[in-house]
Motif scaffolding. Sequence first.
Motif, PDB file in Angstrom:
ATOM      1  N   MET A 170     -18.361  -3.229   3.069  1.00 16.70           N
ATOM      2  CA  MET A 170     -17.064  -2.880   3.647  1.00 16.70           C
ATOM      3  C   MET A 170     -15.934  -3.218   2.672  1.00 16.70           C
ATOM      4  SD  MET A 170     -15.839  -3.421   7.451  1.00 16.70           S
ATOM      5  CE  MET A 170     -14.746  -4.776   7.754  1.00 16.70           C
ATOM      6  N   ILE A 171     -14.952  -2.352   2.635  1.00 17.32           N
ATOM      7  CA  ILE A 171     -13.780  -2.582   1.791  1.00 17.32           C
ATOM      8  C   ILE A 171     -12.576  -2.765   2.707  1.00 17.32           C
ATOM      9  CG2 ILE A 171     -12.250  -1.585   0.044  1.00 17.32           C
ATOM     10  CD1 ILE A 171     -14.613   0.167  -0.843  1.00 17.32           C
ATOM     11  N   GLU A 172     -11.845  -3.838   2.496  1.00 17.99           N
ATOM     12  CA  GLU A 172     -10.665  -4.086   3.328  1.00 17.99           C
ATOM     13  C   GLU A 172      -9.462  -4.428   2.464  1.00 17.99           C
ATOM     14  OE1 GLU A 172     -10.788  -6.372   7.425  1.00 17.99           O
ATOM     15  OE2 GLU A 172     -12.445  -6.915   6.116  1.00 17.99           O
ATOM     16  N   LEU A 173      -8.391  -3.719   2.662  1.00 22.52           N
ATOM     17  CA  LEU A 173      -7.125  -4.099   2.043  1.00 22.52           C
ATOM     18  C   LEU A 173      -6.263  -4.653   3.161  1.00 22.52           C
ATOM     19  CD1 LEU A 173      -7.001  -0.781   0.192  1.00 22.52           C
ATOM     20  CD2 LEU A 173      -6.517  -2.849  -1.064  1.00 22.52           C
ATOM     21  N   LEU A 174      -5.745  -5.874   2.975  1.00 18.82           N
ATOM     22  CA  LEU A 174      -4.971  -6.498   4.037  1.00 18.82           C
ATOM     23  C   LEU A 174      -3.550  -6.755   3.560  1.00 18.82           C
ATOM     24  CD1 LEU A 174      -7.631  -9.086   5.226  1.00 18.82           C
ATOM     25  CD2 LEU A 174      -6.968  -6.977   6.381  1.00 18.82           C
ATOM     26  N   ASP A 175      -2.618  -5.975   4.052  1.00 20.22           N
ATOM     27  CA  ASP A 175      -1.194  -6.176   3.789  1.00 20.22           C
ATOM     28  C   ASP A 175      -0.924  -6.397   2.291  1.00 20.22           C
ATOM     29  OD1 ASP A 175       1.452  -6.354   4.558  1.00 20.22           O
ATOM     30  OD2 ASP A 175       1.368  -8.546   4.749  1.00 20.22           O
ATOM     31  N   VAL A 176      -1.405  -5.469   1.488  1.00 16.84           N
ATOM     32  CA  VAL A 176      -1.303  -5.616   0.038  1.00 16.84           C
ATOM     33  C   VAL A 176       0.077  -5.196  -0.466  1.00 16.84           C
ATOM     34  CG1 VAL A 176      -2.128  -4.652  -2.147  1.00 16.84           C
ATOM     35  CG2 VAL A 176      -3.755  -5.352  -0.402  1.00 16.84           C
ATOM     36  N   HIS A 177       0.663  -6.059  -1.282  1.00 20.13           N
ATOM     37  CA  HIS A 177       1.947  -5.760  -1.923  1.00 20.13           C
ATOM     38  C   HIS A 177       1.752  -5.727  -3.419  1.00 20.13           C
ATOM     39  CE1 HIS A 177       4.657  -6.539   1.613  1.00 20.13           C
ATOM     40  NE2 HIS A 177       3.517  -7.058   2.028  1.00 20.13           N
ATOM     41  N   LYS A 178       2.411  -4.770  -4.074  1.00 14.64           N
ATOM     42  CA  LYS A 178       2.356  -4.756  -5.538  1.00 14.64           C
ATOM     43  C   LYS A 178       3.628  -4.127  -6.081  1.00 14.64           C
ATOM     44  CE  LYS A 178       0.467  -5.135  -9.602  1.00 14.64           C
ATOM     45  NZ  LYS A 178       0.037  -6.431 -10.138  1.00 14.64           N
ATOM     46  N   ARG A 179       4.212  -4.799  -7.053  1.00 15.62           N
ATOM     47  CA  ARG A 179       5.367  -4.212  -7.728  1.00 15.62           C
ATOM     48  C   ARG A 179       5.247  -4.403  -9.224  1.00 15.62           C
ATOM     49  NH1 ARG A 179      10.359  -7.543  -5.538  1.00 15.62           N
ATOM     50  NH2 ARG A 179      11.426  -6.569  -7.263  1.00 15.62           N
ATOM     51  N   PHE A 180       5.789  -3.435  -9.976  1.00 13.18           N
ATOM     52  CA  PHE A 180       5.885  -3.578 -11.428  1.00 13.18           C
ATOM     53  C   PHE A 180       7.360  -3.749 -11.745  1.00 13.18           C
ATOM     54  CE2 PHE A 180       1.991  -1.068 -10.885  1.00 13.18           C
ATOM     55  CZ  PHE A 180       1.120  -1.856 -11.597  1.00 13.18           C
ATOM     56  N   VAL A 181       7.749  -4.991 -12.079  1.00 12.80           N
ATOM     57  CA  VAL A 181       9.150  -5.350 -12.292  1.00 12.80           C
ATOM     58  C   VAL A 181       9.983  -4.916 -11.074  1.00 12.80           C
ATOM     59  CG1 VAL A 181      10.941  -5.552 -14.042  1.00 12.80           C
ATOM     60  CG2 VAL A 181       8.648  -4.891 -14.732  1.00 12.80           C
ATOM     61  N   GLU A 182      10.792  -3.877 -11.191  1.00  9.70           N
ATOM     62  CA  GLU A 182      11.665  -3.471 -10.087  1.00  9.70           C
ATOM     63  C   GLU A 182      10.985  -2.447  -9.181  1.00  9.70           C
ATOM     64  OE1 GLU A 182      15.794  -4.191 -11.192  1.00  9.70           O
ATOM     65  OE2 GLU A 182      14.245  -5.738 -11.022  1.00  9.70           O
ATOM     66  N   ASN A 183       9.919  -1.836  -9.716  1.00 16.19           N
ATOM     67  CA  ASN A 183       9.297  -0.699  -9.062  1.00 16.19           C
ATOM     68  C   ASN A 183       8.288  -1.157  -8.004  1.00 16.19           C
ATOM     69  OD1 ASN A 183       8.007   1.649  -8.441  1.00 16.19           O
ATOM     70  ND2 ASN A 183       7.168   2.010 -10.487  1.00 16.19           N
ATOM     71  N   VAL A 184       8.691  -1.084  -6.726  1.00 11.45           N
ATOM     72  CA  VAL A 184       7.787  -1.495  -5.645  1.00 11.45           C
ATOM     73  C   VAL A 184       6.803  -0.362  -5.395  1.00 11.45           C
ATOM     74  CG1 VAL A 184       7.607  -2.168  -3.235  1.00 11.45           C
ATOM     75  CG2 VAL A 184       9.544  -2.934  -4.614  1.00 11.45           C
ATOM     76  N   VAL A 185       5.544  -0.600  -5.714  1.00 10.07           N
ATOM     77  CA  VAL A 185       4.557   0.474  -5.598  1.00 10.07           C
ATOM     78  C   VAL A 185       3.842   0.413  -4.247  1.00 10.07           C
ATOM     79  CG1 VAL A 185       2.481   1.483  -6.594  1.00 10.07           C
ATOM     80  CG2 VAL A 185       4.259   0.605  -8.090  1.00 10.07           C
ATOM     81  N   LEU A 186       3.369  -0.770  -3.868  1.00 10.66           N
ATOM     82  CA  LEU A 186       2.721  -0.916  -2.570  1.00 10.66           C
ATOM     83  C   LEU A 186       3.478  -1.969  -1.768  1.00 10.66           C
ATOM     84  CD1 LEU A 186      -1.023  -0.989  -3.693  1.00 10.66           C
ATOM     85  CD2 LEU A 186       0.343   0.976  -2.997  1.00 10.66           C
ATOM     86  N   ASP A 187       3.808  -1.616  -0.536  1.00  8.28           N
ATOM     87  CA  ASP A 187       4.632  -2.506   0.278  1.00  8.28           C
ATOM     88  C   ASP A 187       3.945  -2.703   1.628  1.00  8.28           C
ATOM     89  OD1 ASP A 187       6.713  -3.959   1.282  1.00  8.28           O
ATOM     90  OD2 ASP A 187       7.973  -2.222   1.737  1.00  8.28           O
ATOM     91  N   GLY A 188       2.908  -3.523   1.609  1.00 11.46           N
ATOM     92  CA  GLY A 188       2.195  -3.794   2.849  1.00 11.46           C
ATOM     93  C   GLY A 188       1.199  -2.703   3.197  1.00 11.46           C
ATOM     94  N   VAL A 189       0.242  -2.494   2.307  1.00 12.04           N
ATOM     95  CA  VAL A 189      -0.778  -1.476   2.549  1.00 12.04           C
ATOM     96  C   VAL A 189      -2.032  -2.125   3.136  1.00 12.04           C
ATOM     97  CG1 VAL A 189      -2.426   0.042   1.386  1.00 12.04           C
ATOM     98  CG2 VAL A 189       0.001   0.171   0.825  1.00 12.04           C
ATOM     99  N   SER A 190      -2.478  -1.618   4.282  1.00 10.39           N
ATOM    100  CA  SER A 190      -3.730  -2.085   4.867  1.00 10.39           C
ATOM    101  C   SER A 190      -4.641  -0.885   5.080  1.00 10.39           C
ATOM    102  CB  SER A 190      -3.476  -2.770   6.213  1.00 10.39           C
ATOM    103  OG  SER A 190      -2.651  -3.897   6.020  1.00 10.39           O
ATOM    104  N   LEU A 191      -5.905  -1.070   4.720  1.00 11.46           N
ATOM    105  CA  LEU A 191      -6.846   0.047   4.840  1.00 11.46           C
ATOM    106  C   LEU A 191      -8.238  -0.553   4.968  1.00 11.46           C
ATOM    107  CD1 LEU A 191      -7.114   3.189   4.600  1.00 11.46           C
ATOM    108  CD2 LEU A 191      -7.586   2.839   2.184  1.00 11.46           C
ATOM    109  N   GLU A 192      -9.059   0.101   5.817  1.00 10.69           N
ATOM    110  CA  GLU A 192     -10.405  -0.411   6.013  1.00 10.69           C
ATOM    111  C   GLU A 192     -11.385   0.734   5.778  1.00 10.69           C
ATOM    112  OE1 GLU A 192     -11.145  -2.843   9.693  1.00 10.69           O
ATOM    113  OE2 GLU A 192     -12.729  -1.354   9.874  1.00 10.69           O
ATOM    114  N   VAL A 193     -12.411   0.460   4.960  1.00 12.43           N
ATOM    115  CA  VAL A 193     -13.439   1.470   4.728  1.00 12.43           C
ATOM    116  C   VAL A 193     -14.761   0.864   5.164  1.00 12.43           C
ATOM    117  CG1 VAL A 193     -14.484   3.022   3.052  1.00 12.43           C
ATOM    118  CG2 VAL A 193     -12.131   2.257   2.726  1.00 12.43           C
ATOM    119  N   LYS A 194     -15.336   1.417   6.218  1.00  6.50           N
ATOM    120  CA  LYS A 194     -16.577   0.832   6.754  1.00  6.50           C
ATOM    121  C   LYS A 194     -17.760   1.209   5.868  1.00  6.50           C
ATOM    122  CE  LYS A 194     -14.951   1.124  11.506  1.00  6.50           C
ATOM    123  NZ  LYS A 194     -13.949   2.206  11.317  1.00  6.50           N
TER     124      LYS A 194
END
Lengths: 263, 266
Positions: free
Chosen positions: A1-25
Motif C-alpha cells: 500500500m502507498i499512502e501520502l499523508l498531508d504532504v507539503h513541498k515547496r521549492f524556495v517560494e514555489n509551493v508545489v504541494l500543499d497538503g496532498v493526501s492519497l491512498e493506493v491500495k
Amino acid sequence: MIELLDVHKRFVENVVLDGVSLEVKDGETVALLGPSGVGKSVTLKMINGLLRPDAGDVIVDGLHVPQLGRKELATLRGKIGYVFQYGALFDSMSVAENIRLGITDETCYNDEKFCENRIQECLRLVNLAPDVAAKLPAELSGGMKKRVGIARAIAGQPKYLLYDEPTSGLDPVNADVIDGLVERLRDELGVTSVVVSHDVRGSFRVADRVALLWQAKIRAVGPPDEILASKDPAVLQFLERDLEMTLIQSESQEGREARGRNV
Amino acid sequence: MSNGAALTLGPLRLVARWSLRTADHVGRFSFLIVDMLRGLAEWRIWVPRTLDQATAVGYGSLFIVLLVSAFAGAVTSLQTGYQFTGTLPLYYAGAVISESMILELGPVLTALILAGRIGARYAAELGTMRVTEQIDALESLGRSPVSHLLIPRVVAGLLVIPALTMFANATGIVVGYLTAKGSLGLTYGDFEYGARYFFRPLDLWYSAIKSGCFAAAVTTIPCYLGFNTQQGAEGVGRATTTAVVAASVAILMLDALTTKLLLVAK
Ligand SMILES: Nc1ncnc2c1ncn2[C@@H]1O[C@H](COP(=O)(O)OP(=O)(O)O)[C@@H](O)[C@H]1O
Ligand SMILES: [Mg+2]
C-alpha cells in the motif's frame, strides 16, 4: 500500500504541494492527472524517496519513507519500479545493460543466463525487437527510449510501479501496448501502480481510480465514471481541455493511420 | 547613524549571503566525502568501473602531459643557462633542472592539465547525468550513485595523476638535459653529478604526495559540482567552468601549502 499523508513541498517560494493526501491500495492502479507543472512528478518522487516532503508522511509497504536510512531505502526501492518521464536511460551503456541494472536482486543480477533471458522477456513485454538490446540509447527514437525505460523498471519484478507519463510522446499503437501492459501487470502479477498522465483517455482505461492534482491539492479522487460525472468546475475544465487536445491529435494523419492498423 | 547603517546593510547582506553559501558548499562537500569513504566498502561495484575510468583518463592525457613537461624541461634548461652563464659551475644546471621538475613543475603542470581534462569531463558527465535524471534513475533502482559513479572517478584520478606526474618528471629531466647539452655544452657526467648532488630519494616521495593531494582536489571538486548540478544545460555549463576554475585554484593553494608543510618545515 502507498499512502501520502498531508504532504507539503515547496521549492524556495514555489509551493508545489500543499497538503496532498492519497491512498493506493494493494493491487490497485491509480491515475494521477493534472496540468503540466502542477507537481505530478514531484509527488511521484516522494513515493520512492527521491524527494523528501517538507511536512507530512509517505508510507510505502508499511515503511515511513522520509525516515528510512540509506540501506532500508535501497531495499525498498528495489521493490519499486520507476518509469522516468524522459526515459533517463544510462547513455553510456547498451539497452541490455540498462535493463540488467533494473534487476535489483543481487543474486539474479550476477547470473548471466538469467539476465539474458530476463532482458529479452522485458523487451518483448514493451513490444521491442530483440536486436534493440545491443543498441545504445542515442540510437533509439524517443518512444523506444521510453519503452526501454519501462523495461528497466519492470526487470526487477517490482511490487510497485510508478509511471511518469509512460505514454506521452508515443504513437497510439505503442501507447495502447503500454496501457495494455499496465493492465496486465496489475491483473497477472498484482502490481500496485501509480500512473502519472495528462492523457485522460488512456488513464481512464487503465485506472481503478483517478486523482486530479489541481493547484497544489488533490481536487478529486474516485473511479473513472465518478470523475467523468463530476460537476466540479476544475475537473470539467481539465477534462474539456484534454478531450479537445485528444480530438485534435486523433484527427492528424498519423493518428488516423495508426488507428487503422490497430483495428 | 541610521543612514550609515542603511549604507552598510547592502554589502553586509552580500557578505552574509556569500558566507552562507560557502558554508553550505563546505557542508555538502564534506558529506559527499564521508559518503564516498563509506561507499568504499562496496568494492565489487567500484573496482571494475575504476579501471575503465583510469584507462580512459590516463591514455587520453598521456600525450599532452608529456608534451607540456618536455617544453617545461627545455625552457627551464634554457633559462638556467641564461642566468648561470659565467657565475656558477655548470653542473648546478643539472640540479636546478631535475629538482624543479620533480618538486614543482612536474606535479603542478600535470595537475593543471588534468584539472582541465578530468575536471571538465567529470563535471560535464555527472552534470548531464543529473539533469537528465540518470542519477535519480540509478537511485530509484536501489543502487548508490556514490559507488557507481563518484568513487570510480575519484580513485581513477588518484591512481592516474601521480603516475602521469612521474612520467612528466622523467620527460622534463631528459629533455632538459638534452637542451642543456645542446645550448650550454653540459656533459652527461656534469649533469648527473649536479642532479645527484642535491637529490634525496625523499624528493620523489614528495613529488608523489604532492600530486596525490592535487589529484584529490582535481577529482573531488568537479565530482561534487557535477553531482549537484541544477537547471538543465546551462547548469551543466556552469558546473563545468566552475569545476575547472575551482580545481585550478585549489591546486595552486595546495601547492603553497604542501611546499610549506613538507619541504620548508624540515
Ligand atoms: N528540483 C527542483 N527544484 C526546483 N523546482 C522544482 C524541482 N522539481 C520540480 N520543481 C518545480 O515543481 C513544479 C512541479 O514540477 P513537476 O512535478 O515536474 O510538474 P509535472 O506535474 O508537470 O510533472 C514546477 O513548477 C517545477 O518548476
Ligand atoms: Mg512531470
